[in-house]
Design an enzyme around this catalytic site. Structure first.
Site, PDB file in Angstrom:
ATOM      1  CB  SER A  16      -0.950  -0.195   1.217  1.00 24.20           C
ATOM      2  OG  SER A  16      -0.191   0.188   2.495  1.00 24.20           O
ATOM      3  CE  LYS A  61      -2.523   1.921   4.797  1.00 19.86           C
ATOM      4  NZ  LYS A  61      -2.351   1.208   3.610  1.00 19.86           N
TER       5      LYS A  61
END
Length: 193
Positions: A16, A61
């Protein structure tokens, strides 16, 4: 030495955050509030946090939105508080797709209003599932995060799954890739941007 003693190592299990972090990277994470990382996460920081709906699960993230910010994706472009974030072409990235098929995908360099910049990839060009969203308004005491692999990231754009991240859920900031088991990569002590 005290700062290094308080560091934790995390393994990157998903793609990701490609191209910044790869599957198999082992990253050293410095806790927020110590040493050079005084205070809360800043816009553009890569950060490790506990998932709000399952605090035993850790995510890595990039912090995109701060408390009170308005975040939106329009045609694959990131908007913060109504302003489009500048994005320049940065070549391409060889992405591993399903069934072991590789594909060259566009890579871009985004530059935030505070000068922080980083690379992102667009596997589905600018027509991915989260490339057009409603406007998100980040609640007080919370942050909005996104993966650098914009079309293959479970992040704050999924309000039911990840959503807004409370400040107390942040663990720290990935500082360096200690080593990597990523195929064909030499990433010893690489600084995480």
């Amino acid at each position: 030495m005290l700062l290094l003693a308080s560091c934790r190592n995390f393994s990157v299990p998903s793609g990701s955050n490609i191209p910044t972090l790869l599957v198999g990277d082992i990253v050293m994470v410095l806790p927020f509030g110590e040493g050079p990382l005084l205070g809360a996460p800043a816009r553009g920081d890569m950060a490790v946090f506990r998932l709000p709906k399952d605090r035993s699960t850790y995510f890595i993230k990039r912090v995109i939105g701060l408390p009170g910010d308005r975040i939106q994706m329009r045609d694959g472009r990131l908007f913060i508080n109504g302003s489009r974030v500048p994005r320049e072409p940065a070549g391409s990235y060889k992405a591993e797709m399903a069934f072991s098929v590789d594909k060259q995908v566009p890579k871009y360099r985004e530059t935030l209003s505070n000068g922080r910049n980083y690379e992102v990839i667009e596997v589905s060009e600018d027509i991915g599932f989260y490339d057009n969203t409603d406007e998100y308004v980040v609640p007080a005491g919370h942050y909005f995060t996104m993966g650098d692999n914009r079309d293959n990231s479970d992040d704050s754009r999924d309000l039911a799954g990840v959503g807004y991240i409370p400040l107390e859920n942040f663990v720290g900031k990935p500082w360096r890739v200690l080593f990597s088991t990523a195929k064909g990569q030499m990433r010893l002590f690489k600084i995480v941007q």
